[in-house]
Design a protein around this motif. Structure first.
Motif, PDB file in Angstrom:
ATOM      1  N   ALA A 131     -15.171 -14.019  12.102  1.00  0.00           N
ATOM      2  CA  ALA A 131     -14.632 -12.713  11.725  1.00  0.00           C
ATOM      3  C   ALA A 131     -13.214 -12.551  12.268  1.00  0.00           C
ATOM      4  CB  ALA A 131     -15.533 -11.594  12.255  1.00  0.00           C
ATOM      5  N   GLY A 132     -13.004 -12.950  13.527  1.00  0.00           N
ATOM      6  CA  GLY A 132     -11.665 -12.878  14.108  1.00  0.00           C
ATOM      7  C   GLY A 132     -10.701 -13.820  13.420  1.00  0.00           C
ATOM      8  N   GLY A 133     -11.166 -15.020  13.068  1.00  0.00           N
ATOM      9  CA  GLY A 133     -10.304 -15.958  12.380  1.00  0.00           C
ATOM     10  C   GLY A 133      -9.792 -15.413  11.068  1.00  0.00           C
ATOM     11  N   ILE A 134     -10.679 -14.775  10.306  1.00  0.00           N
ATOM     12  CA  ILE A 134     -10.289 -14.203   9.018  1.00  0.00           C
ATOM     13  C   ILE A 134      -9.418 -12.964   9.207  1.00  0.00           C
ATOM     14  CG2 ILE A 134     -11.165 -13.049   6.953  1.00  0.00           C
ATOM     15  CD1 ILE A 134     -13.639 -14.838   7.161  1.00  0.00           C
ATOM     16  N   PHE A 135      -9.878 -12.058  10.058  1.00  0.00           N
ATOM     17  CA  PHE A 135      -9.208 -10.759  10.177  1.00  0.00           C
ATOM     18  C   PHE A 135      -7.813 -10.873  10.768  1.00  0.00           C
ATOM     19  CE2 PHE A 135      -8.228  -6.865  12.515  1.00  0.00           C
ATOM     20  CZ  PHE A 135      -8.344  -5.924  11.501  1.00  0.00           C
ATOM     21  N   PHE A 136      -7.671 -11.588  11.871  1.00  0.00           N
ATOM     22  CA  PHE A 136      -6.382 -11.623  12.562  1.00  0.00           C
ATOM     23  C   PHE A 136      -5.311 -12.343  11.746  1.00  0.00           C
ATOM     24  CE2 PHE A 136      -8.988 -11.256  16.641  1.00  0.00           C
ATOM     25  CZ  PHE A 136      -8.746  -9.898  16.746  1.00  0.00           C
ATOM     26  N   VAL A 137      -5.679 -13.421  11.065  1.00  0.00           N
ATOM     27  CA  VAL A 137      -4.690 -14.104  10.227  1.00  0.00           C
ATOM     28  C   VAL A 137      -4.286 -13.194   9.071  1.00  0.00           C
ATOM     29  CG1 VAL A 137      -4.292 -16.064   8.692  1.00  0.00           C
ATOM     30  CG2 VAL A 137      -5.482 -16.402  10.856  1.00  0.00           C
ATOM     31  N   GLY A 138      -5.262 -12.556   8.458  1.00  0.00           N
ATOM     32  CA  GLY A 138      -4.958 -11.660   7.347  1.00  0.00           C
ATOM     33  C   GLY A 138      -4.091 -10.488   7.741  1.00  0.00           C
ATOM     34  N   GLN A 139      -4.190 -10.040   8.994  1.00  0.00           N
ATOM     35  CA  GLN A 139      -3.424  -8.878   9.431  1.00  0.00           C
ATOM     36  C   GLN A 139      -1.914  -9.083   9.329  1.00  0.00           C
ATOM     37  OE1 GLN A 139      -5.266  -6.138   9.209  1.00  0.00           O
ATOM     38  NE2 GLN A 139      -4.458  -5.374  11.121  1.00  0.00           N
ATOM     39  N   LEU A 140      -1.469 -10.330   9.393  1.00  0.00           N
ATOM     40  CA  LEU A 140      -0.034 -10.564   9.269  1.00  0.00           C
ATOM     41  C   LEU A 140       0.490 -10.161   7.895  1.00  0.00           C
ATOM     42  CD1 LEU A 140       0.591 -13.957  11.117  1.00  0.00           C
ATOM     43  CD2 LEU A 140       0.946 -11.630  11.947  1.00  0.00           C
ATOM     44  N   GLY A 141      -0.406 -10.046   6.914  1.00  0.00           N
ATOM     45  CA  GLY A 141       0.010  -9.634   5.583  1.00  0.00           C
ATOM     46  C   GLY A 141       0.570  -8.226   5.534  1.00  0.00           C
ATOM     47  N   LYS A 142       0.255  -7.404   6.533  1.00  0.00           N
ATOM     48  CA  LYS A 142       0.770  -6.039   6.513  1.00  0.00           C
ATOM     49  C   LYS A 142       2.266  -5.980   6.779  1.00  0.00           C
ATOM     50  CE  LYS A 142      -0.203  -4.978  11.395  1.00  0.00           C
ATOM     51  NZ  LYS A 142      -1.043  -4.179  12.314  1.00  0.00           N
ATOM     52  N   TYR A 143       2.844  -7.082   7.251  1.00  0.00           N
ATOM     53  CA  TYR A 143       4.280  -7.110   7.486  1.00  0.00           C
ATOM     54  C   TYR A 143       5.067  -7.508   6.230  1.00  0.00           C
ATOM     55  CZ  TYR A 143       3.208  -6.499  12.380  1.00  0.00           C
ATOM     56  OH  TYR A 143       2.745  -5.991  13.566  1.00  0.00           O
ATOM     57  N   LEU A 144       4.367  -7.683   5.119  1.00  0.00           N
ATOM     58  CA  LEU A 144       5.021  -7.884   3.827  1.00  0.00           C
ATOM     59  C   LEU A 144       5.004  -6.567   3.066  1.00  0.00           C
ATOM     60  CD1 LEU A 144       3.367 -11.273   2.800  1.00  0.00           C
ATOM     61  CD2 LEU A 144       5.656 -10.938   3.754  1.00  0.00           C
ATOM     62  N   PRO A 145       6.005  -6.315   2.207  1.00  0.00           N
ATOM     63  CA  PRO A 145       6.009  -5.077   1.412  1.00  0.00           C
ATOM     64  C   PRO A 145       4.740  -4.964   0.578  1.00  0.00           C
ATOM     65  CG  PRO A 145       8.132  -6.172   1.278  1.00  0.00           C
ATOM     66  CD  PRO A 145       7.213  -7.134   1.990  1.00  0.00           C
ATOM     67  N   GLY A 146       4.177  -3.778   0.549  1.00  0.00           N
ATOM     68  CA  GLY A 146       2.906  -3.577  -0.136  1.00  0.00           C
ATOM     69  C   GLY A 146       1.773  -3.562   0.871  1.00  0.00           C
ATOM     70  N   SER A 147       0.610  -3.097   0.431  1.00  0.00           N
ATOM     71  CA  SER A 147      -0.514  -2.948   1.355  1.00  0.00           C
ATOM     72  C   SER A 147      -1.680  -3.862   1.023  1.00  0.00           C
ATOM     73  CB  SER A 147      -1.004  -1.487   1.317  1.00  0.00           C
ATOM     74  OG  SER A 147       0.029  -0.609   1.699  1.00  0.00           O
ATOM     75  N   VAL A 148      -1.470  -4.848   0.153  1.00  0.00           N
ATOM     76  CA  VAL A 148      -2.609  -5.624  -0.321  1.00  0.00           C
ATOM     77  C   VAL A 148      -2.645  -7.051   0.223  1.00  0.00           C
ATOM     78  CG1 VAL A 148      -2.730  -4.288  -2.442  1.00  0.00           C
ATOM     79  CG2 VAL A 148      -1.353  -6.376  -2.384  1.00  0.00           C
ATOM     80  N   TRP A 149      -1.553  -7.512   0.830  1.00  0.00           N
ATOM     81  CA  TRP A 149      -1.491  -8.924   1.184  1.00  0.00           C
ATOM     82  C   TRP A 149      -2.482  -9.299   2.270  1.00  0.00           C
ATOM     83  CZ3 TRP A 149       0.482 -11.229  -2.621  1.00  0.00           C
ATOM     84  CH2 TRP A 149       1.537 -10.651  -3.344  1.00  0.00           C
ATOM     85  N   SER A 150      -2.719  -8.409   3.219  1.00  0.00           N
ATOM     86  CA  SER A 150      -3.722  -8.715   4.240  1.00  0.00           C
ATOM     87  C   SER A 150      -5.106  -8.818   3.606  1.00  0.00           C
ATOM     88  CB  SER A 150      -3.717  -7.649   5.330  1.00  0.00           C
ATOM     89  OG  SER A 150      -4.029  -6.379   4.793  1.00  0.00           O
ATOM     90  N   ILE A 151      -5.392  -7.948   2.631  1.00  0.00           N
ATOM     91  CA  ILE A 151      -6.690  -7.981   1.957  1.00  0.00           C
ATOM     92  C   ILE A 151      -6.831  -9.257   1.134  1.00  0.00           C
ATOM     93  CG2 ILE A 151      -8.127  -6.808   0.249  1.00  0.00           C
ATOM     94  CD1 ILE A 151      -6.857  -4.178   1.137  1.00  0.00           C
ATOM     95  N   VAL A 152      -5.753  -9.656   0.456  1.00  0.00           N
ATOM     96  CA  VAL A 152      -5.785 -10.886  -0.339  1.00  0.00           C
ATOM     97  C   VAL A 152      -6.064 -12.096   0.554  1.00  0.00           C
ATOM     98  CG1 VAL A 152      -4.378 -12.458  -1.734  1.00  0.00           C
ATOM     99  CG2 VAL A 152      -4.295  -9.988  -2.163  1.00  0.00           C
TER     100      VAL A 152
END
Length: 314
Positions: free
Chosen positions: A61-82
């Motif tokens: 869960a941490g492996g998936i969540f923490f890596v995905g969280q970096l997506g929030k630093y890209l414009p838009g709100s979907v990259w972490s979810i993707v």
């Protein structure tokens, strides 16, 4: 963002002096507090994921969540979810479920942030803490109760999937999962706000004290961050959060002092996200969640190792 940049540039000499007032123990304490926030948010995300049918051990869960969280630093709100959906697919978590969990977590985080930040709303609007705080809280509570109502949340999820022409989820979100996830998220906002309080007290060298400072930092950080979450084109709310925090803190610390606090707060929050993402990336890469290799570690990563089975209470 531009206003904050101009304020920092014009007052950089004083801002740098104020930054220098923060001693190493205060900086380490602030860093420790802000580092609790992503861990607590992970626990909320994981709880919702388990409730909707995909329980995971804490490590994947941490492996998936923490890596995905970096997506929030890209414009838009979907990259972490993707990113989380693509990594979760290798653990047999359907993309649709991952996307719904990500959206629910973001929505609950915004609501919890607003709830934790309501005491700072009169301070932001009138530049002074008044007795109206109690009335604002009283009026906000029914709205928050409605937003946390599981039946309403499940109806919204089903409606959204229907509009997107997607199949409904196999499980509904339970009231217990909403309660515990919300508790984790509120605790995350409180820890984040406390790290701002530590920085503000250090910058003021102990001169700024009292309830007004607690409201402006702890509640103010939650309110500013929650409002900045709606600025989907700004990566991680950069600029808007800082601007609102400067407005809240300047009457108590001075404008350069407030700018110093927001600069340090942003630096520590980004550093925390990067450190956890590196840890998550190392784990995910070692288990082939970031590659196209077919090996799966699913059997020993999912809920059989997890002492918290998905709840059946609805």
């Amino acid at each position: 963002m531009a206003a904050v940049g101009v304020a920092v540039a014009r007052n950089w000499a004083q801002v740098s002096l104020d930054i220098g007032k923060v001693r190493l123990p205060d900086l380490l304490l602030a860093a420790a507090l802000i580092s609790l926030a992503p861990v607590l948010t992970l626990l909320a995300w994981r709880r919702i994921l388990a409730d909707l049918g995909s329980p995971l051990h804490l490590a994947p869960a941490g492996g998936i969540f923490f890596v995905g969280q970096l997506g929030k630093y890209l414009p838009g709100s979907v990259w972490s979810i993707v990113a989380q959906a693509e990594m979760g697919l290798k653990l047999e978590i359907p993309r649709r479920r991952s996307a719904v969990v990500g959206l629910i977590t973001i929505g609950l985080a915004a609501i919890c942030g607003f709830l934790a930040g309501v005491p700072a709303l009169p301070l932001l609007l009138s530049r002074s803490a008044t007795s109206s705080t109690g009335w604002v809280l009283l009026l906000a509570l029914p709205l928050v109760a409605i937003a946390f109502w599981p039946r309403l949340l499940n109806w919204g999820i089903a409606l959204g999937l229907r509009l997107l022409r997607r199949e409904p989820l196999e499980h509904e979100l339970s009231g217990r999962a909403v309660f515990f996830s919300s508790a984790y998220l509120i605790a995350a906002w409180v820890c984040s706000g406390l790290h701002v309080l530590v920085l503000a007290r250090a910058v003021s060298e102990g001169r700024a004290t009292g309830g007004h400072l607690v409201v402006a930092t702890v509640a103010g950080f939650a309110l500013a961050s929650a409002l900045s979450m709606f600025a989907v084109l700004l990566p991680a709310g950069v600029g808007l959060r800082e601007g609102l925090l400067v407005l809240l803190l300047a009457p108590l610390l001075s404008t350069p002092g407030a700018a110093a606090v927001v600069v340090l707060a942003r630096f520590l929050s980004v550093l925390s996200d990067v450190v956890f993402a590196l840890i998550g990336w190392a784990w995910a890469r070692s288990h082939h969640l970031l590659t196209s290799r077919p090996e799966r570690e699913h059997d020993h990563l999912v809920a059989e190792e997890d002492p918290m089975p998905p709840t059946n209470a609805r």
